[in-house]
Design a protein around this motif. Structure first.
Motif, PDB file in Angstrom:
ATOM      1  N   SER A  72      -9.903  39.224  -5.620  1.00 38.99           N
ATOM      2  CA  SER A  72      -9.243  40.325  -4.935  1.00 38.99           C
ATOM      3  C   SER A  72      -8.593  41.206  -5.983  1.00 38.99           C
ATOM      4  CB  SER A  72      -8.199  39.765  -3.967  1.00 38.99           C
ATOM      5  OG  SER A  72      -7.597  40.822  -3.266  1.00 38.99           O
ATOM      6  N   GLY A  73      -8.954  42.473  -5.991  1.00 38.65           N
ATOM      7  CA  GLY A  73      -8.389  43.410  -6.948  1.00 38.65           C
ATOM      8  C   GLY A  73      -8.543  42.956  -8.399  1.00 38.65           C
ATOM      9  N   GLY A  74      -9.697  42.361  -8.711  1.00 35.05           N
ATOM     10  CA  GLY A  74      -9.964  41.950 -10.087  1.00 35.05           C
ATOM     11  C   GLY A  74      -9.433  40.572 -10.443  1.00 35.05           C
ATOM     12  N   GLN A  75      -8.631  39.969  -9.568  1.00 39.27           N
ATOM     13  CA  GLN A  75      -8.082  38.634  -9.818  1.00 39.27           C
ATOM     14  C   GLN A  75      -8.886  37.584  -9.051  1.00 39.27           C
ATOM     15  OE1 GLN A  75      -5.146  37.889 -11.778  1.00 39.27           O
ATOM     16  NE2 GLN A  75      -5.605  39.982 -12.469  1.00 39.27           N
ATOM     17  N   SER A  76      -9.321  36.519  -9.748  1.00 37.00           N
ATOM     18  CA  SER A  76     -10.088  35.476  -9.090  1.00 37.00           C
ATOM     19  C   SER A  76      -9.322  34.168  -9.070  1.00 37.00           C
ATOM     20  CB  SER A  76     -11.413  35.249  -9.830  1.00 37.00           C
ATOM     21  OG  SER A  76     -12.176  36.417  -9.807  1.00 37.00           O
ATOM     22  N   GLU A  77      -9.550  33.371  -8.024  1.00 38.54           N
ATOM     23  CA  GLU A  77      -8.898  32.064  -7.952  1.00 38.54           C
ATOM     24  C   GLU A  77      -9.768  31.089  -7.167  1.00 38.54           C
ATOM     25  OE1 GLU A  77      -5.444  31.924  -5.504  1.00 38.54           O
ATOM     26  OE2 GLU A  77      -6.393  33.021  -3.867  1.00 38.54           O
ATOM     27  N   MET A  78      -9.597  29.791  -7.480  1.00 31.38           N
ATOM     28  CA  MET A  78     -10.182  28.727  -6.664  1.00 31.38           C
ATOM     29  C   MET A  78      -9.094  28.284  -5.710  1.00 31.38           C
ATOM     30  SD  MET A  78     -13.013  26.319  -7.773  1.00 31.38           S
ATOM     31  CE  MET A  78     -12.529  25.180  -9.028  1.00 31.38           C
ATOM     32  N   THR A  79      -9.475  28.106  -4.456  1.00 28.69           N
ATOM     33  CA  THR A  79      -8.465  27.736  -3.479  1.00 28.69           C
ATOM     34  C   THR A  79      -9.086  26.850  -2.397  1.00 28.69           C
ATOM     35  OG1 THR A  79      -6.875  28.628  -1.886  1.00 28.69           O
ATOM     36  CG2 THR A  79      -8.848  29.923  -2.239  1.00 28.69           C
ATOM     37  N   GLN A  80      -8.312  26.528  -1.401  1.00 27.73           N
ATOM     38  CA  GLN A  80      -8.770  25.651  -0.334  1.00 27.73           C
ATOM     39  C   GLN A  80      -8.456  26.322   0.991  1.00 27.73           C
ATOM     40  OE1 GLN A  80     -10.105  22.566  -1.006  1.00 27.73           O
ATOM     41  NE2 GLN A  80     -10.420  22.066   1.148  1.00 27.73           N
ATOM     42  N   LEU A  81      -9.457  26.490   1.847  1.00 27.58           N
ATOM     43  CA  LEU A  81      -9.211  27.091   3.159  1.00 27.58           C
ATOM     44  C   LEU A  81      -9.234  26.002   4.229  1.00 27.58           C
ATOM     45  CD1 LEU A  81     -11.304  30.398   3.078  1.00 27.58           C
ATOM     46  CD2 LEU A  81      -8.934  30.026   2.432  1.00 27.58           C
ATOM     47  N   SER A  82      -8.766  26.358   5.414  1.00 28.41           N
ATOM     48  CA  SER A  82      -8.828  25.409   6.529  1.00 28.41           C
ATOM     49  C   SER A  82     -10.027  25.759   7.407  1.00 28.41           C
ATOM     50  CB  SER A  82      -7.548  25.481   7.350  1.00 28.41           C
ATOM     51  OG  SER A  82      -7.502  26.721   8.035  1.00 28.41           O
ATOM     52  N   ASP A  83     -10.449  24.788   8.216  1.00 28.54           N
ATOM     53  CA  ASP A  83     -11.522  25.003   9.175  1.00 28.54           C
ATOM     54  C   ASP A  83     -11.204  26.233  10.033  1.00 28.54           C
ATOM     55  OD1 ASP A  83     -13.678  24.703  10.788  1.00 28.54           O
ATOM     56  OD2 ASP A  83     -13.162  22.717  11.559  1.00 28.54           O
ATOM     57  N   ALA A  84      -9.938  26.328  10.494  1.00 28.35           N
ATOM     58  CA  ALA A  84      -9.535  27.432  11.374  1.00 28.35           C
ATOM     59  C   ALA A  84      -9.675  28.781  10.664  1.00 28.35           C
ATOM     60  CB  ALA A  84      -8.092  27.223  11.833  1.00 28.35           C
ATOM     61  N   GLU A  85      -9.285  28.835   9.386  1.00 26.43           N
ATOM     62  CA  GLU A  85      -9.406  30.096   8.636  1.00 26.43           C
ATOM     63  C   GLU A  85     -10.866  30.521   8.515  1.00 26.43           C
ATOM     64  OE1 GLU A  85      -5.856  30.332   5.387  1.00 26.43           O
ATOM     65  OE2 GLU A  85      -7.078  28.506   5.357  1.00 26.43           O
ATOM     66  N   VAL A  86     -11.736  29.524   8.283  1.00 23.02           N
ATOM     67  CA  VAL A  86     -13.158  29.825   8.169  1.00 23.02           C
ATOM     68  C   VAL A  86     -13.704  30.338   9.493  1.00 23.02           C
ATOM     69  CG1 VAL A  86     -15.448  28.798   7.817  1.00 23.02           C
ATOM     70  CG2 VAL A  86     -13.586  28.265   6.237  1.00 23.02           C
ATOM     71  N   ARG A  87     -13.317  29.669  10.601  1.00 23.90           N
ATOM     72  CA  ARG A  87     -13.764  30.118  11.940  1.00 23.90           C
ATOM     73  C   ARG A  87     -13.318  31.557  12.181  1.00 23.90           C
ATOM     74  NH1 ARG A  87     -17.678  27.033  13.451  1.00 23.90           N
ATOM     75  NH2 ARG A  87     -17.376  25.331  12.005  1.00 23.90           N
ATOM     76  N   GLN A  88     -12.092  31.861  11.777  1.00 23.32           N
ATOM     77  CA  GLN A  88     -11.529  33.192  11.996  1.00 23.32           C
ATOM     78  C   GLN A  88     -12.311  34.271  11.247  1.00 23.32           C
ATOM     79  OE1 GLN A  88      -7.469  33.801  12.473  1.00 23.32           O
ATOM     80  NE2 GLN A  88      -8.075  35.921  12.835  1.00 23.32           N
ATOM     81  N   SER A  89     -12.609  34.007   9.976  1.00 25.08           N
ATOM     82  CA  SER A  89     -13.265  35.022   9.149  1.00 25.08           C
ATOM     83  C   SER A  89     -14.774  35.074   9.350  1.00 25.08           C
ATOM     84  CB  SER A  89     -12.997  34.758   7.666  1.00 25.08           C
ATOM     85  OG  SER A  89     -11.639  34.937   7.380  1.00 25.08           O
ATOM     86  N   PHE A  90     -15.384  33.932   9.668  1.00 24.78           N
ATOM     87  CA  PHE A  90     -16.844  33.854   9.677  1.00 24.78           C
ATOM     88  C   PHE A  90     -17.425  33.492  11.045  1.00 24.78           C
ATOM     89  CE2 PHE A  90     -15.388  33.028   5.379  1.00 24.78           C
ATOM     90  CZ  PHE A  90     -16.189  33.865   4.626  1.00 24.78           C
TER      91      PHE A  90
END
Lengths: 145, 216
Positions: free
Chosen positions: B79-97
């Motif tokens: 995001s805006g040139g900054q990258s990161e490894m992170t962990q999402l939740s099942d709910a977040e994935v359902r929301q976005s995808f």
């Protein structure tokens, strides 16, 4: 141009022809296939070919199953280019390069990835992804949207 | 004065007479509504567990940076040139995808039917199972189906090639009966060349007398 369109229509009418690499299995809202500079409304059952782009509108989503059993789908406002695709159903050798220009993408990799882990690559504007037999999702959000 | 005006006209005429290379350049540019994505605001990649619980690996290469995602819902985000490894939740994935995931076609599947010795007649158990298989196939929109016939090792190779093709055709007939277009069904007979249970020649093995239905 008119002949190209006629030929394209004929291809769709004829169903599976050489060059078909997959088939649209789901389509809701506005969904298009861009092929050789033309844009055709995409419907369930339509074959997908190498170099096609799958384009959805703000209300659109679509799913495609490929000949190696890979399945890909896109959500609303998406552009997915099938840049290269080849699969040998006897040896399971092949390669699959897809590029998500914008929107959302879900992927379950298929037989060619099972056979050779480097067979599939998915690009976004800033990254390239190698796939080792899995299900994953990708999202590209444009500035200002 | 006249000479000046004439001169100007000649110059203008020369400009007009020129082909317009600029216009051509404009024409080959892709339309601005898509395909042209200026530096993206945000990109997210998430690895999901498959229904069998297994999670594979996605390697995200972004410039010189490399994120290896191999745990359920592990994510790589920029995001805006900054990258990161992170962990999402099942709910977040359902929301976005959610919309994309909902459109994902059912993964391809395989069914097996077994036959009475030396015939293209289904065993009683397979006759019962056929109904469930046909129901499952009917649920798929525009199925692409491959029907592959097999035999055990009793009999000659050529006879078995023929018998396996007959078995495949018989099963194709069942599928056509429930309304699946014949053009979407391919058949092949593999004879005794692809045994499910490896045996010596001339062995009566019920599990080898089968038809495989691959559907995607």
């Amino acid at each position: 141009m008119r002949w190209t369109l006629l030929v394209c229509l004929f291809c769709f009418a004829a169903g599976a022809v050489a060059g078909d690499v997959g088939r649209i299995k789901a389509a809701t809202g506005s969904v298009f296939l861009e092929r050789q500079g033309g844009r055709l409304p995409a419907t369930v059952g339509m074959p997908v070919q190498e170099s096609d782009s799958l384009v959805t509108g703000a209300d659109g989503s679509a799913g495609v199953t490929f000949s190696d059993s890979s399945v890909l789908s896109v959500g609303p406002s998406s552009v997915l280019a099938i840049e290269h695709y080849a699969f040998d159903s006897t040896t399971h050798n092949g390669h699959f390069d897809a590029s998500l220009k914008k929107g959302t993408l879900a992927v379950i990799s298929g037989k060619m990835v099972k056979h050779s882990p480097d067979a599939m690559r998915v690009r976004t504007p800033s990254a390239i992804m190698g796939v080792r037999g899995t299900e994953f999702v990708v999202k590209v959000t444009e500035p200002g949207s | 004065m006249f000479a000046l005006v004439f001169g100007a006209l000649v110059v203008l005429g020369a400009i007009y007479a020129q082909p317009a290379p600029l216009e051509e350049t404009v024409l080959v540019l892709p339309s601005p509504d898509e395909h042209v994505v200026q530096p993206p605001l945000e990109e997210t990649v998430v690895v999901l567990p498959s229904p069998d619980g297994h999670t594979g690996t996605v390697v995200v290469q972004r410039g010189g940076e490399r994120h290896v995602l191999n745990r359920p819902f592990a994510a790589s985000r920029t995001s805006g040139g900054q990258s990161e490894m992170t962990q999402l939740s099942d709910a977040e994935v359902r929301q976005s995808f959610g919309a994309a995931l909902k459109a994902l076609p059912a993964p391809p599947s395989t069914f097996l039917l077994y036959f009475v010795t030396a015939t293209d007649e289904l065993t009683d158990a397979s006759k019962d199972e056929l109904k469930q298989i046909l129901a499952a196939l009917k649920e798929r929109p525009v199925p692409d189906i491959m029907v592959i016939g097999h035999t055990d090792t009793v009999g000659e190779l050529e006879t078995n090639d023929l018998l396996s093709a007959q078995r495949a055709e018989r099963v194709k007939g069942f599928l056509v009966e429930i309304g699946i277009p014949a053009a979407q069904i391919q058949t092949a007979g593999r004879g005794e060349r692809e045994l499910l249970v490896p045996t010596a020649d001339n062995i009566d093995e019920p599990r080898n007398r089968r038809v495989e239905i691959n559907v995607r």
